[in-house]
Design a protein around this motif. Structure first.
Motif, mmCIF file in Angstrom:
data_model
loop_
_atom_site.group_PDB
_atom_site.id
_atom_site.type_symbol
_atom_site.label_atom_id
_atom_site.label_comp_id
_atom_site.label_asym_id
_atom_site.label_seq_id
_atom_site.Cartn_x
_atom_site.Cartn_y
_atom_site.Cartn_z
ATOM 1 N N ALA A 650 43.379 -87.701 -78.786
ATOM 2 C CA ALA A 650 43.075 -87.497 -77.366
ATOM 3 C C ALA A 650 42.508 -88.762 -76.743
ATOM 4 O O ALA A 650 42.917 -89.173 -75.637
ATOM 5 N N VAL A 651 41.567 -89.393 -77.439
ATOM 6 C CA VAL A 651 40.937 -90.619 -76.914
ATOM 7 C C VAL A 651 41.985 -91.708 -76.734
ATOM 8 O O VAL A 651 41.989 -92.441 -75.721
ATOM 9 N N ASN A 652 42.904 -91.829 -77.689
ATOM 10 C CA ASN A 652 43.963 -92.847 -77.583
ATOM 11 C C ASN A 652 44.890 -92.560 -76.402
ATOM 12 O O ASN A 652 45.339 -93.491 -75.713
ATOM 13 N N GLU A 653 45.180 -91.289 -76.155
ATOM 14 C CA GLU A 653 46.028 -90.924 -75.020
ATOM 15 C C GLU A 653 45.320 -91.239 -73.701
ATOM 16 O O GLU A 653 45.947 -91.676 -72.732
ATOM 17 N N ARG A 654 44.028 -91.025 -73.665
ATOM 18 C CA ARG A 654 43.274 -91.330 -72.437
ATOM 19 C C ARG A 654 43.307 -92.825 -72.156
ATOM 20 O O ARG A 654 43.454 -93.262 -71.004
ATOM 21 N N LYS A 655 43.168 -93.623 -73.223
ATOM 22 C CA LYS A 655 43.213 -95.074 -73.041
ATOM 23 C C LYS A 655 44.570 -95.514 -72.504
ATOM 24 O O LYS A 655 44.666 -96.484 -71.742
ATOM 25 N N GLU A 659 46.863 -88.493 -69.193
ATOM 26 C CA GLU A 659 45.814 -87.485 -69.067
ATOM 27 C C GLU A 659 46.246 -86.125 -69.596
ATOM 28 O O GLU A 659 45.452 -85.401 -70.203
ATOM 29 N N TYR A 662 46.033 -86.179 -73.250
ATOM 30 C CA TYR A 662 44.606 -86.248 -73.591
ATOM 31 C C TYR A 662 44.008 -84.851 -73.600
ATOM 32 O O TYR A 662 43.351 -84.425 -74.566
ATOM 33 N N ASN A 665 45.394 -82.519 -76.475
ATOM 34 C CA ASN A 665 44.823 -82.784 -77.805
ATOM 35 C C ASN A 665 43.383 -82.280 -77.919
ATOM 36 O O ASN A 665 42.958 -81.807 -78.976
#
Length: 752
Positions: A650-655, A659, A662, A665
């Motif tokens: 999730a954190v990697n998708e947010r970066k 969204e 993110y 996940n």
């Protein structure tokens, strides 16, 4: 039938039943004697009562085999059922026995014991039953093979485990004097719970023990009922037999209201008889005290405190108490006065208990001589330190530090480490407040092992006080560091005191040379190393996973009280300690504690969530197969590991600005780890609020757009195409995908 067969350690000639028995008559008891039986005196006679215990008789006899084979001995079996009524136990015992005496059962255990005793040729006499068996008889063998040792003593005590369940997990342990030097004047008395008429000093206690399941299940009720019948018959014949009264009360117990009623009635009747006896020998005094103690227990169980006090004061004057009995009465009196709200009197009895118990510890033979199996739990190290803890806890509340230290000097600290956990911290605190290093040094010297180590409980007690508000942490550390000891915990305290000084490096080298590990209670060493930017590998690599996990839990507990420092502390760890499973386990635990704190803010969650997820995944990658971590992740993984994997995704998708992925996940991770419900929903709620706000903006734009569209149509109808064109362009920027705006543009340029 002719021939020979091997029977235990003896060889018997198989002929007809009448021919194979060497018959004799002795007090109307028929005796069978093995052809190989000893004709002269031997070292040891073992006398075994045999009834119908087919389930245990073989275990019993096999447990005796090493004794019979390695010690000059004989085995006498007392048959209490007869050949025709035997369940097979008698035939089994014939394989091992030197003599079998037929005893016609007459509800008299002493008479049965005496039947075996009269045939004994041993210098020593050991007696047991066929529902008992020894776990190991090596100590007996050692004792009897050492002529100096066996000549020195007259009575040998061993242990008996009286089991309360068939699984053998619950039992009471008593010391029994069932091995004694044989004398002509020795005999058994008592129809039930028989006892020898002599008890001869000096005594020796060995750790051998017998298993006894005789009072488990249905047998228990049957035997209790049988014993009650026999005891009451004996008491009708001799109402002043205090031993029988004591046995009767012990058989009832005091667990139920019905039994307490019985005990109260019978005990009061017994004490009236006791008062009438003019000459009371030691045995009668002991049994009289037992009756009194049972009555006091019942009165106290029924909360009849004043009646208990009156009874105690009345009969205490008639009894000459031994130190052991003083301990029993001290314990009962303590409970009594605590409930009467008389702490001063209660304290007096605790101190008296300590005095008498310590005397008993110094006089082992007297301890054995005075011991009562009725109240063993009332006289023990556990009870001694339990009473002391209760006393010292009250003195702690009143800050009577000197009284605490005075009591501490009277306690037997050596060899009682497992019982000191409730009082050690109190005594440490008192010594600190009184600046009395001498008493702490004395206690430490007593509890230090031969290799110079203090018990773990010492360090745990110190750590607990440091975390409390009762001491100044630095001053207390300095106080403990002054104790002279080579123990690693003390070395750490000395290093903590030296931190920031010129001798710190010297203290640190001492710890490194000793390869002191950061296991509990030495976890302070870890923080000390990190603060000084030192790699902790040398002090952690030898620890097992379980040891390190215990240390991690303690470190996390300490930092939970200063949560705001966790992110900085975690960064310091990462700076000085290379990636490894122990590091990641600690970091994920620290950050877990931080993130799951109820007062954490959403911005703090965002700042640490990625690092936490990385720690979880790094740890997982080091201990699990890669295929377990891929895709949907394996259901075999712990729930927090699966959660961490999806949070990292999730954190990697947010970066990456994705969204939707993110959020997806985060929701997936939450499916596996309900404990994160509050944490994740806070993040999801933030995005829901953001979406709602955007939707409100969009709705407002649509509303405004509709108004502008009407205005544009009116302008087009009036031929004001140029003015309409500029509005259409502005509207297209606000609503780029709106089809109606495109149609308006087409209308505006239709004739152009």
């Amino acid at each position: 039938m002719n021939g020979y067969f091997q029977g235990g350690f003896n060889t018997y000639k198989l002929i007809s039943y009448k021919e194979q028995l060497f018959m004799s008559k002795m007090n109307n008891n028929t005796v069978w004697v093995s052809p190989t039986a000893k004709k002269t005196e031997c070292t040891l006679t073992i006398s075994l009562l045999v009834s119908n215990s087919i389930a245990t008789i073989r275990k019993c006899l096999e447990s005796l085999r090493p004794l019979l084979e390695q010690v000059d001995s004989e085995l006498i079996v007392v048959d209490t059922v007869g050949k025709d009524n035997s369940d097979g136990s008698l035939e089994i015992s014939r394989e091992y026995a030197d003599k079998i005496v037929r005893f016609e059962w007459c509800d008299d255990f002493a008479a049965a014991r005496n039947a075996g005793l009269k045939l004994a040729q041993g210098k020593w006499f050991l007696f047991i039953d066929d529902d008992e068996w020894f776990d190991n008889v090596d100590e007996f063998i050692t004792f009897f093979k050492n002529s100096d040792e066996s000549k020195k003593y007259n009575t040998l005590f061993f242990n008996k485990h009286n089991y309360q369940n068939l699984e053998g997990t619950s039992y009471g342990e008593i010391k029994v004097p069932q091995c004694i030097r044989l004398t002509k004047d020795m005999f058994f008395k008592g129809r039930v719970h028989e006892q020898l008429t002599v008890s001869r000093l000096p005594f020796k206690h060995i750790n051998a023990f017998v298993h006894h399941y005789g009072y488990v299940g249905k047998l228990s009720k049957e035997k209790v009922e049988r014993n009650e019948k026999l005891l009451k018959e004996s008491l009708r014949e001799n109402p002043q037999n205090m031993h029988m009264w004591a046995q009767l009360l012990a058989g009832y117990g005091i667990k139920t209201a019905e039994n307490r009623k019985k005990v109260k009635k019978e005990a009061q009747a017994a004490l009236k008889q006791f008062e009438q006896i003019q000459e009371k020998d030691n045995g009668l005094q002991r049994d009289g005290f037992t009756v009194l103690a049972y009555l006091l227990r019942v009165l106290m169980a029924e909360k009849e405190w004043l009646a208990a006090l009156e009874t105690k004061e009345k009969y205490e004057e008639l009894l000459k108490l031994s130190q052991y009995e003083h301990c029993i009465l001290d314990n009962l009196a303590y409970i009594l006065f605590i409930n009467l709200k008389n702490e001063k009197e209660a304290t007096k009895y605790v101190l008296d208990y300590i005095k008498n118990y310590c005397w008993l510890q110094k006089h082992e033979e007297e301890y054995l001589n005075q011991e009562s199996f009725y109240f063993q739990n009332d006289v023990s190290e556990a009870k001694l330190f339990g009473l002391s803890a209760s006393l010292l806890s009250r003195e702690r509340e009143n800050e009577n530090w000197q009284k605490i230290l005075n009591t501490a000097t009277k306690l037997p600290w050596a060899n009682n480490v497992k019982y000191i956990n409730r009082i050690l911290a109190i005594v440490l605190l008192a010594a600190y407040h009184e600046s009395d290093l001498k008493i702490m040094q004395t206690i430490c010297d007593q509890i230090t092992t031969n290799d110079g180590k203090l018990p773990l409980i010492f360090g745990i007690a110190v750590r607990a006080l440091k975390e409390s508000t009762e001491v100044d942490e630095k001053e207390f550390t300095s106080f403990v560091a002054r104790i002279k000891s080579k123990d690693s915990f003390i070395l750490i305290q000395q290093a903590l005191v030296a931190e920031g000084t010129s001798v710190f490096e010297q203290k640190l080298k001492k710890l490194q040379k000793a390869r002191v590990s950061c296991t509990v209670p030495n976890e302070e060493l870890f923080s000390l190393l990190i603060r000084n930017k030192l790699d902790p590998t040398l002090h952690t690599e030898s620890l097992s996973y379980e040891e390190w996990l215990a240390a991690v839990n303690q470190i996390v507990t300490i930092y939970a009280k200063k949560r705001s420092q966790i992110p900085a502390f975690a960064e310091q760890i990462e700076q000085v300690w290379n990636l490894c499973s122990k590091r990641e386990l600690l970091l994920m635990s620290l950050r877990h504690n931080y993130l799951f704190s109820p007062d954490i803010t959403t911005s703090e969650i965002k700042n640490e969530l990625g690092a936490y997820a990385d720690n979880v995944v790094n740890f997982a990658q080091m201990i699990y197969l890669p295929e377990l971590l891929a895709g949907k992740t394996s259901s075999m993984l712990p729930s927090e590991i699966r959660f961490g994997i999806f949070v990292q995704r999730a954190v990697n998708e947010r970066k990456a600005g994705h969204e939707a992925q993110y959020l997806a996940n985060l929701r997936k991770g939450l499916e596996y780890y309900e404990a994160a419900d509050r944490l994740i929903k806070r993040l999801l709620r933030e995005y829901d609020e953001k979406d709602q706000k955007q939707q409100q903006i969009n709705d407002e734009m649509v509303r405004l757009g509709s108004q502008v569209k009407v205005q544009i149509l009116e302008m087009l109808q009036q031929g004001e195409n140029q003015q309409a064109e500029s509005l259409i362009l502005e509207l297209a920027q606000l609503l780029p995908n709106d089809l109606e705006v495109r149609r308006l543009w087409a209308l505006c340029h239709r004739g152009v």
